[in-house]
Design a protein around this motif. Structure first.
Motif, PDB file in Angstrom:
ATOM      1  N   GLU A 103      -5.481  87.266 -21.672  1.00 42.43           N
ATOM      2  CA  GLU A 103      -6.567  86.557 -20.994  1.00 42.43           C
ATOM      3  C   GLU A 103      -6.045  85.412 -20.134  1.00 42.43           C
ATOM      4  O   GLU A 103      -6.617  85.092 -19.094  1.00 42.43           O
ATOM      5  CB  GLU A 103      -7.569  86.040 -22.028  1.00 42.43           C
ATOM      6  CG  GLU A 103      -8.167  87.128 -22.896  1.00 42.43           C
ATOM      7  CD  GLU A 103      -8.757  88.260 -22.064  1.00 42.43           C
ATOM      8  OE1 GLU A 103      -9.632  87.979 -21.218  1.00 42.43           O
ATOM      9  OE2 GLU A 103      -8.333  89.420 -22.254  1.00 42.43           O
ATOM     10  N   VAL A 104      -4.946  84.797 -20.562  1.00 41.98           N
ATOM     11  CA  VAL A 104      -4.330  83.745 -19.754  1.00 41.98           C
ATOM     12  C   VAL A 104      -3.811  84.334 -18.442  1.00 41.98           C
ATOM     13  O   VAL A 104      -3.964  83.728 -17.368  1.00 41.98           O
ATOM     14  CB  VAL A 104      -3.203  83.045 -20.532  1.00 41.98           C
ATOM     15  CG1 VAL A 104      -2.468  82.042 -19.642  1.00 41.98           C
ATOM     16  CG2 VAL A 104      -3.762  82.330 -21.766  1.00 41.98           C
ATOM     17  N   PHE A 125     -12.563  73.027 -20.858  1.00 41.05           N
ATOM     18  CA  PHE A 125     -11.157  73.255 -21.162  1.00 41.05           C
ATOM     19  C   PHE A 125     -10.995  74.060 -22.440  1.00 41.05           C
ATOM     20  O   PHE A 125     -11.738  73.868 -23.409  1.00 41.05           O
ATOM     21  CB  PHE A 125     -10.434  71.917 -21.366  1.00 41.05           C
ATOM     22  CG  PHE A 125     -10.152  71.149 -20.117  1.00 41.05           C
ATOM     23  CD1 PHE A 125      -8.861  71.067 -19.603  1.00 41.05           C
ATOM     24  CD2 PHE A 125     -11.175  70.480 -19.445  1.00 41.05           C
ATOM     25  CE1 PHE A 125      -8.596  70.335 -18.460  1.00 41.05           C
ATOM     26  CE2 PHE A 125     -10.917  69.744 -18.306  1.00 41.05           C
ATOM     27  CZ  PHE A 125      -9.626  69.672 -17.802  1.00 41.05           C
ATOM     28  N   ALA A 126      -9.972  74.912 -22.455  1.00 40.95           N
ATOM     29  CA  ALA A 126      -9.527  75.583 -23.674  1.00 40.95           C
ATOM     30  C   ALA A 126      -8.155  75.053 -24.042  1.00 40.95           C
ATOM     31  O   ALA A 126      -7.283  74.926 -23.177  1.00 40.95           O
ATOM     32  CB  ALA A 126      -9.444  77.094 -23.458  1.00 40.95           C
ATOM     33  N   ILE A 182      -7.011  75.949 -18.865  1.00 37.91           N
ATOM     34  CA  ILE A 182      -6.411  76.362 -20.136  1.00 37.91           C
ATOM     35  C   ILE A 182      -5.154  75.545 -20.357  1.00 37.91           C
ATOM     36  O   ILE A 182      -4.268  75.507 -19.493  1.00 37.91           O
ATOM     37  CB  ILE A 182      -6.074  77.865 -20.119  1.00 37.91           C
ATOM     38  CG1 ILE A 182      -7.348  78.699 -19.890  1.00 37.91           C
ATOM     39  CG2 ILE A 182      -5.391  78.283 -21.414  1.00 37.91           C
ATOM     40  CD1 ILE A 182      -7.078  80.097 -19.413  1.00 37.91           C
ATOM     41  N   LYS A 198      -7.680  80.100 -12.017  1.00 44.54           N
ATOM     42  CA  LYS A 198      -8.014  79.010 -12.929  1.00 44.54           C
ATOM     43  C   LYS A 198      -6.776  78.160 -13.200  1.00 44.54           C
ATOM     44  O   LYS A 198      -5.644  78.596 -13.008  1.00 44.54           O
ATOM     45  CB  LYS A 198      -8.586  79.573 -14.233  1.00 44.54           C
ATOM     46  CG  LYS A 198      -9.925  80.269 -14.038  1.00 44.54           C
ATOM     47  CD  LYS A 198     -10.564  80.680 -15.355  1.00 44.54           C
ATOM     48  CE  LYS A 198     -11.912  81.331 -15.129  1.00 44.54           C
ATOM     49  NZ  LYS A 198     -12.594  81.638 -16.402  1.00 44.54           N
ATOM     50  N   TYR A 220     -13.987  79.331 -19.609  1.00 44.58           N
ATOM     51  CA  TYR A 220     -13.181  78.128 -19.397  1.00 44.58           C
ATOM     52  C   TYR A 220     -12.670  78.028 -17.961  1.00 44.58           C
ATOM     53  O   TYR A 220     -12.325  79.029 -17.336  1.00 44.58           O
ATOM     54  CB  TYR A 220     -12.017  78.106 -20.376  1.00 44.58           C
ATOM     55  CG  TYR A 220     -12.499  78.090 -21.811  1.00 44.58           C
ATOM     56  CD1 TYR A 220     -12.985  76.926 -22.383  1.00 44.58           C
ATOM     57  CD2 TYR A 220     -12.510  79.260 -22.568  1.00 44.58           C
ATOM     58  CE1 TYR A 220     -13.460  76.915 -23.680  1.00 44.58           C
ATOM     59  CE2 TYR A 220     -12.993  79.260 -23.866  1.00 44.58           C
ATOM     60  CZ  TYR A 220     -13.466  78.086 -24.422  1.00 44.58           C
ATOM     61  OH  TYR A 220     -13.957  78.081 -25.702  1.00 44.58           O
ATOM     62  N   VAL A 241      -8.945  77.151 -29.065  1.00 44.57           N
ATOM     63  CA  VAL A 241      -9.080  78.608 -28.964  1.00 44.57           C
ATOM     64  C   VAL A 241      -7.907  79.253 -29.686  1.00 44.57           C
ATOM     65  O   VAL A 241      -6.748  79.037 -29.310  1.00 44.57           O
ATOM     66  CB  VAL A 241      -9.139  79.071 -27.495  1.00 44.57           C
ATOM     67  CG1 VAL A 241      -9.198  80.589 -27.426  1.00 44.57           C
ATOM     68  CG2 VAL A 241     -10.344  78.454 -26.791  1.00 44.57           C
ATOM     69  N   ALA A 290      -6.742  84.839 -16.238  1.00 41.39           N
ATOM     70  CA  ALA A 290      -7.223  83.552 -15.727  1.00 41.39           C
ATOM     71  C   ALA A 290      -6.337  83.047 -14.598  1.00 41.39           C
ATOM     72  O   ALA A 290      -6.824  82.494 -13.604  1.00 41.39           O
ATOM     73  CB  ALA A 290      -7.275  82.538 -16.867  1.00 41.39           C
ATOM     74  N   ILE A 340      -3.983  76.343 -15.268  1.00 34.37           N
ATOM     75  CA  ILE A 340      -3.267  76.565 -16.525  1.00 34.37           C
ATOM     76  C   ILE A 340      -2.093  75.606 -16.585  1.00 34.37           C
ATOM     77  O   ILE A 340      -1.264  75.567 -15.669  1.00 34.37           O
ATOM     78  CB  ILE A 340      -2.786  78.024 -16.637  1.00 34.37           C
ATOM     79  CG1 ILE A 340      -3.990  78.972 -16.624  1.00 34.37           C
ATOM     80  CG2 ILE A 340      -1.959  78.223 -17.904  1.00 34.37           C
ATOM     81  CD1 ILE A 340      -3.637  80.421 -16.401  1.00 34.37           C
ATOM     82  N   LEU A 348     -11.530  84.425 -22.319  1.00 41.35           N
ATOM     83  CA  LEU A 348     -11.440  83.037 -21.871  1.00 41.35           C
ATOM     84  C   LEU A 348     -12.316  82.786 -20.645  1.00 41.35           C
ATOM     85  O   LEU A 348     -12.148  81.797 -19.948  1.00 41.35           O
ATOM     86  CB  LEU A 348      -9.984  82.684 -21.528  1.00 41.35           C
ATOM     87  CG  LEU A 348      -8.983  82.661 -22.688  1.00 41.35           C
ATOM     88  CD1 LEU A 348      -7.574  82.383 -22.169  1.00 41.35           C
ATOM     89  CD2 LEU A 348      -9.376  81.628 -23.737  1.00 41.35           C
ATOM     90  N   LEU A 364      -5.240  76.249 -26.390  1.00 41.99           N
ATOM     91  CA  LEU A 364      -4.802  77.369 -27.212  1.00 41.99           C
ATOM     92  C   LEU A 364      -4.118  76.867 -28.477  1.00 41.99           C
ATOM     93  O   LEU A 364      -3.449  75.827 -28.471  1.00 41.99           O
ATOM     94  CB  LEU A 364      -3.853  78.274 -26.433  1.00 41.99           C
ATOM     95  CG  LEU A 364      -4.368  78.837 -25.105  1.00 41.99           C
ATOM     96  CD1 LEU A 364      -3.403  79.889 -24.581  1.00 41.99           C
ATOM     97  CD2 LEU A 364      -5.773  79.406 -25.227  1.00 41.99           C
TER      98      LEU A 364
END
Length: 231
Positions: A71-72, A3-4, A45, A80, A42, A32, A75, A82, A39, A6
């Motif tokens: 980058e989000v 996991f990230a 996020i 991914k 990960y 992060v 992702a 979020i 990213l 932010l």
């Protein structure tokens, strides 16, 4: 799973999110910084609550232009997971990862209280450990949590089953259209919500109903990788 969490200038729920991952599901988690440009390491996020950039211009507006948000977006396109919580929800709408906007609460007061939610869609990566229609107790803390969208967007949210949480019954604390407390994107891998599940992971905090959001994410990831969660 990794996991990230932010961190923007003004974030204040980043530690809560970090500890929720660490204590609830015991997975790897990193803070992060908003200047990050990669990213790729990960799987999930978390965009935490707080007052990114002091809420200047609009809540989440400045954060949506931070380097990490490029980058989000990537992702999200890759599928991914979020999750944006409170100010994180505002950031995701400002970044056009979720439709609609969050505006001032009706009554113009900051609301900080325990809040009952209805699980409207338990088919997402974030809600698969809840029952459809289940009532859960998750705290709120926001001044701009009034979810607004136009009629066409609302119809689309309903048609695509993108409404994930509603404020239960007649307890709407902020004036959100149709009592909406959380929504997803069409793919279901991006969710934004105003209530704080990371503050509901132990009964000593008043509720542990938020724990299953984190076990849901882990379960969804393990199912993707052929190993469903045990227990």
């Amino acid at each position: 799973m990794k996991f990230a969490v932010l961190v923007f200038p003004g974030s204040n729920c980043d530690i809560d999110c970090y500890k929720a991952v660490e204590d609830t599901i015991g997975q790897e988690v990193d803070y992060v910084w908003h200047t990050a440009t990669d990213l790729s390491a990960y799987d999930a996020i978390l965009v935490p609550g707080g007052f990114s950039y002091g809420d200047y211009l609009r809540c989440g507006a400045m954060a949506s232009y931070a380097p990490v948000m490029n980058e989000v977006v990537k992702a999200a396109e890759q599928g991914k997971f979020i999750l944006g919580i409170c100010n994180g929800f505002q950031i995701l709408t400002e970044a056009n990862l979720l439709p609609g906007a969050l505006i001032r609460n009706t009554g113009l007061k900051f609301r900080c209280q325990q809040q009952m939610l209805e699980v409207v869609n338990n088919g997402t990566a974030f809600t698969n450990q809840y029952s459809q229609g289940e009532m859960i107790d998750i705290p709120i803390a926001h001044g701009e949590g009034n979810y607004y969208c136009d009629d066409a967007t609302l119809a689309e949210l309903k048609a695509n089953n993108q409404i994930v949480f509603r404020y239960a019954g007649d307890t709407n604390p902020n004036g959100s259209v149709e009592n909406i407390a959380g929504i997803s994107n069409k793919k279901g891998n991006v969710v934004g919500m105003m209530p704080h599940p990371e503050r509901a992971i132990d009964q000593i905090l008043g509720s542990e109903d938020g724990k299953r959001m984190f076990t849901s994410i882990l379960n969804a990831w393990r199912e993707q990788h052929g190993a469903a969660i045990n227990g």
